[in-house]
Design an enzyme around this catalytic site. Structure first.
Site, mmCIF file in Angstrom:
data_model
loop_
_atom_site.group_PDB
_atom_site.id
_atom_site.type_symbol
_atom_site.label_atom_id
_atom_site.label_comp_id
_atom_site.label_asym_id
_atom_site.label_seq_id
_atom_site.Cartn_x
_atom_site.Cartn_y
_atom_site.Cartn_z
ATOM 1 N N SER A 250 -18.367 4.492 34.424
ATOM 2 C CA SER A 250 -17.791 3.349 35.061
ATOM 3 C C SER A 250 -16.975 3.043 34.235
ATOM 4 O O SER A 250 -17.181 2.421 32.490
ATOM 5 C CB SER A 250 -18.824 2.372 35.702
ATOM 6 O OG SER A 250 -19.692 2.061 34.627
ATOM 7 N N LYS A 251 -16.156 0.856 34.858
ATOM 8 C CA LYS A 251 -15.605 0.694 33.695
ATOM 9 C C LYS A 251 -16.213 0.382 33.068
ATOM 10 O O LYS A 251 -15.917 -0.415 31.856
ATOM 11 C CB LYS A 251 -14.692 -0.430 34.721
ATOM 12 C CG LYS A 251 -13.725 -0.269 35.822
ATOM 13 C CD LYS A 251 -12.722 -1.192 35.433
ATOM 14 C CE LYS A 251 -12.005 -0.685 36.429
ATOM 15 N NZ LYS A 251 -11.945 -1.180 38.203
ATOM 16 N N ARG A 252 -17.522 -0.117 32.946
ATOM 17 C CA ARG A 252 -18.281 -0.560 32.118
ATOM 18 C C ARG A 252 -18.650 -0.283 30.418
ATOM 19 O O ARG A 252 -18.439 -0.581 29.717
ATOM 20 C CB ARG A 252 -19.895 -0.616 32.846
ATOM 21 C CG ARG A 252 -20.151 -2.383 32.671
ATOM 22 C CD ARG A 252 -21.038 -2.882 34.126
ATOM 23 N NE ARG A 252 -21.243 -2.334 35.090
ATOM 24 C CZ ARG A 252 -21.796 -1.177 35.280
ATOM 25 N NH1 ARG A 252 -23.102 -0.874 34.345
ATOM 26 N NH2 ARG A 252 -21.867 -0.413 36.503
ATOM 27 N N GLY A 254 -15.481 1.210 28.826
ATOM 28 C CA GLY A 254 -14.763 1.037 28.393
ATOM 29 C C GLY A 254 -13.577 2.189 28.900
ATOM 30 O O GLY A 254 -13.297 1.748 30.261
#
Ligand code: GLU
Length: 485
Positions: A250-252, A254
């Protein structure tokens, strides 16, 4: 029958690696079967869809070499078609107006939660009488439209990746909203499951290949196909891409969008090669380094794994490195020029070309990503260098000043420094000062580049000499040593 597959991205963000990998599988299957790959932009989420995301998606697919044969179609241009389908479902008695307020639905959910039940709509407005509907209308309530889902229906399909999949109607959350609120008699804004099915029917899609996160939508969509009198396509649900902890990437984590990978200096053929390996095992004898065309020739769903595919930076870097090493220096330079320009380095593409090409050849063997050429190339674009701690330590060695003085005094005045000239000078300096050759070379490198490690020293020196920068750098290093002591 001609195979027709589609990629249906929502323009609510930049082209995500998961969507791009889905595009790869669709593209490979279309090419494998001599079929068509269709691009459809699912922009019905008006709040979150943005034209710049559409741009990013189209650009990313083009850059990756995943050309589409038809489209892009935009769902926002096709609202009439969806409304007609909803009207058909209403006319057939397969859909109905539901007047529940958000508060009522919340209350229902809390009640279910308190009883330890899974949240679902209880179909309470399925059988409203005309009088009840009129009363709600009069009270100013605005209905959504729901599609009937029978609890006792068993929905099954033969998934091309996962095999037999079976769902119970009762597990689908109750009758499903297919159109947002609008006064009765009108049809509100159509929703995802409905529009996908209407489009897949209209576009003659034969195989829906998409991420496993959509598997829960498939039974609902199969019911919609039936209700609209169409035969469902084949479905292939591909494994998700996982991070190193085994969770969905996911976006988390990076970097997740294709434009980020591009900016980091990955080459398109390396990235598509890597994405193909994320979930697909090539047959024996192909190896891990292949073009999309070769993968298309051998593509089959049997070789797609069911388990999630763990994203592996080392593997991607390794692959990228192989592709960089295969480039002709001219091709690599063409990739590096915009990168160096964006880094703010000053040069003239035309007149500086000879040394830029030399620099490209010098850096090429050390590059895993194009972006590394920004740092590694830095000392060739600015006249002076700063010395790092190791370089300072080297220059502080007792003989360094003498070595630098000797080199400065004997620096060739010809514009081109040949390897022979350079080696000769190093030997002469080594002999004159009475040190080991390594000491001369380390001091020279420290003075020229501000560091004690780096690519081939002679080629480095040749480029700096060509630029007229070796003399001032040696002089600056000498001054530094003299002021420090
Ligand atoms: N628009 C959906 C998404 O971006 C894809 C729908 C589908 O492939 O059926 O996730």
């Amino acid at each position: 029958m001609t195979v027709r597959v589609r990629l249906a991205p929502s323009p609510t963000g930049n082209l995500h690696i998961g969507t791009a990998r889905t595009a790869v599988f669709n593209w490979l299957y279309a090419r494998h079967r001599g079929g068509k790959f269709i691009l459809r932009i699912e922009d019905t989420d008006r709040e979150r869809s943005r034209p710049e995301y559409t741009e990013n998606i189209l650009e990313g697919l083009q850059w990756l070499g995943l050309a589409w044969d038809e489209g892009p179609y935009f769902q926002s241009d096709r609202l009439d078609l969806y409304r007609q389908a909803i009207q058909t479902l209403l006319d057939k008695g397969l859909a109905y107006y539901c007047y529940c307020t958000p508060e009522e639905l919340d209350a229902l959910r809390s009640e279910q939660k308190a009883k330890g039940l899974a949240p679902r709509y209880d179909n309470r407005h399925r059988h409203l009488t005309p009088e009840e509907q009129a009363a709600f209308d009069a009270a100013g309530r605005i209905p959504v439209i729901r599609f009937k889902i029978e609890d006792d229906r068993q929905i099954e399909w033969q998934d091309l990746v996962r095999g037999r999949v079976s769902w119970q109607g009762a597990d689908l959350g109750g009758d499903m909203v297919i159109a947002r609120a609008a006064p009765r008699g009108e049809i509100g804004y159509p929703l995802y499951n409905l529009v996908v099915v209407v489009d897949d029917i209209a576009m003659g899609i034969t195989d829906v290949i998409r991420g496993e996160d959509h598997i829960g939508n498939t039974p609902k969509q199969i019911l919609l196909y039936e209700a609209l009198g169409a035969t469902p396509p084949n479905f292939a649900h591909t494994p998700l891409i996982l991070n190193s902890a085994g969770q969905k990437l996911s976006k988390r984590d990076g970097v997740t969008s294709i434009s980020d990978f591009r900016a980091m200096g990955y080459l398109a053929p390396a990235l598509v090669n890597y994405m193909t390996l994320l979930g697909w095992s090539p047959p024996e004898g192909i190896g891990e380094l292949f073009t999309l065309d070769l993968a298309a020739k051998h593509f089959s769903f049997e070789r797609i794994n069911k388990a999630g595919a763990r994203f592996d930076w080392d593997k991607l870097n390794w692959l990228n490195r192989q592709y960089i090493q295969q480039l002709e220096p001219e091709e690599l330079l063409a990739e590096l020029i915009p990168l160096w320009q964006r880094a703010g380095y000053a040069f003239e593409e035309g007149s500086d070309r000879p040394w830029l090409l030399d620099l490209t050849q010098l850096l090429q063997p050390g590059l895993n990503t194009l972006k590394e050429a920004i740092d590694q190339g830095a000392v060739f674009f600015v006249p002076s260098v700063t010395f790092d701690a190791e370089a300072m330590a080297q220059l502080s060695q007792p003989q360094s000043a003498t070595i630098l003085t000797y080199l400065l005094e004997h620096l060739p005045s010809e514009p081109t420094l040949t390897v022979e000239m350079g080696q000769h000078l190093i030997q002469q300096a080594t002999k004159a000062v009475g040190v080991k050759k390594g000491a001369t070379m380390r001091s020279l490198r420290a003075a020229l580049t501000g560091a004690v490690h780096g690519p081939d020293l002679m080629a480095t020196w040749q480029i700096l000499h060509q630029r007229g920068w070796d003399q001032p750098r040696l002089a600056a290093a000498l001054k530094q040593v003299q002021t420090a002591s």
